[in-house]
Design an enzyme around this catalytic site. Structure first.
Site, short mmCIF file in Angstrom:
data_model
loop_
_atom_site.label_atom_id
_atom_site.label_comp_id
_atom_site.label_asym_id
_atom_site.label_seq_id
_atom_site.Cartn_x
_atom_site.Cartn_y
_atom_site.Cartn_z
N SER A 193 0.83 -1.19 0.00
CA SER A 193 0.00 0.00 0.00
C SER A 193 0.87 1.26 0.00
O SER A 193 1.69 1.44 -0.91
CB SER A 193 -0.97 -0.03 1.20
OG SER A 193 -2.00 0.91 1.03
N GLU A 246 -1.98 -2.70 -8.00
CA GLU A 246 -3.18 -3.03 -7.22
C GLU A 246 -3.68 -1.74 -6.59
O GLU A 246 -2.97 -0.75 -6.57
CB GLU A 246 -2.84 -4.07 -6.14
CG GLU A 246 -1.85 -3.62 -5.08
CD GLU A 246 -2.47 -2.81 -3.94
OE1 GLU A 246 -3.62 -3.07 -3.56
OE2 GLU A 246 -1.78 -1.90 -3.44
N HIS A 283 -5.00 -5.51 -1.27
CA HIS A 283 -5.84 -5.29 -0.09
C HIS A 283 -6.92 -6.36 0.02
O HIS A 283 -8.12 -6.07 0.03
CB HIS A 283 -6.45 -3.89 -0.16
CG HIS A 283 -5.47 -2.78 -0.01
ND1 HIS A 283 -4.59 -2.41 -1.01
CD2 HIS A 283 -5.23 -1.94 1.03
CE1 HIS A 283 -3.86 -1.39 -0.59
NE2 HIS A 283 -4.23 -1.09 0.64
#
Length: 305
Positions: free
Chosen positions: A108, A205, A275
């Site tokens: 992330s 992502e 995630h």
């Protein structure tokens, strides 16, 4: 350059270089890693909080650098992402990191560290679960430990047998894996820390972004020449990147088809990293080959020693 492999009994350094984490969750994470047989060293500012940041920039950078300098620490694990990693990039000493190679894991917001350290230090880093992740998920933990402890020889990386890794554009592509969170990748463009995709395999992502935002970020990368230069794509999880209706919107699949698949480069999708769970660990900077016939990722070199 690669770090030494992780072994039971090693010391894991925990840091919070982005947003703060609930102290109770950190404590539970520490107990979990201890139960596996690891030792834990906490960053001095691990529990700091300043608004949406885990303390001020210089303190977070200090914790980051101290873990690389500490001879007792074998691996550095971020407790969470959130926001704030980019703010401390100017305070990092990449010469020190280069001379003290260690395993670094996160995802992330941590994307900016993973790619910048690979590019500036030639050190393979790891896009994988963090201290706040659910490492009691069997496949997540199994792949995490296998990669960091047994990745001293080439290996195959694929989804669990019950989850398809889709071949959207067939073919083969070879290059170093770069990437991670799409929002963070796009945010580095035009800075000294922007991602280098040339002759590489781009992994992306994201989470909680509407299709138009995914479109905007992919278009940003396209206009910067980043999509054209890469050899192929690995598409991870795009969690909650949808709308209740699409009367005035493209769907996520339409955006991916238009911005990525139209380039006709070998592309895999639904790779379980991002995630969601299971959350597979992927080495950033490792030489790889994607097989878009069998739906496999071959890691062609050792990622730890």
């Amino acid at each position: 350059m690669i770090a030494k492999r992780l072994k039971f009994g090693d010391t894991i350094g925990l840091i919070a270089p982005a947003s703060p984490e609930d102290p109770d969750k950190i404590k539970k994470s520490i107990e979990f890693f201890k139960s596996l047989g690891f030792k834990i060293k906490e960053g001095k500012h691990l529990y700091d909080k300043w608004g949406y940041l885990a303390g001020n920039d210089r303190d977070r950078a200090e914790d980051f650098m101290n873990m690389f300098l500490d001879d007792e620490v074998d691996m550095i694990l971020c407790v969470r992402g959130g926001y704030g990693s980019m703010r401390i990039l100017p305070f990092l000493d990449f010469k020190v990191i280069r001379h003290n190679p260690k395993i670094l894991v996160g995802f992330s917001d941590i994307t900016v560290f993973l790619n910048t350290i690979f590019q500036k230090c030639d050190l393979i880093t790891f896009h994988g679960p963090m201290g706040s992740s659910n490492l009691q998920d069997e496949e997540t933990l199994k792949n995490f430990l296998s990669t960091l402890m047994n990745g001293y020889r080439p290996y195959k990386l694929s989804n669990p047998s019950n989850i398809n890794l889709n071949c959207n554009i067939r073919g083969y592509a070879k290059g170093k894996i770069v990437g991670g969170n799409l929002s963070l990748i796009a945010s580095t463009l035009g800075t000294p820390y922007e991602i280098d995709t040339e002759d590489n395999i781009l992994f992306i992502e994201d989470v909680g972004e509407q299709p138009y935002a995914i479109d905007r970020m992919l278009t940003h990368l396209h206009l910067a020449g980043k999509l054209k230069k890469c050899k192929g794509f690995i598409l991870g999880q795009f969690t909650n990147c949808f709308l209740p209706h699409y009367e005035r919107s493209l769907t996520l699949n339409e955006v991916i088809k238009d911005r990525i698949l139209s380039l006709k480069k070998p592309t895999l999708s639904n790779f379980m990293s991002g995630h969601d769970y299971p959350k597979l660990t992927i080495p950033i900077g490792a030489e790889a080959r994607i097989d878009c016939y069998k739906g496999e990722i071959d890691i062609l070199e050792r990622v730890v020693q």
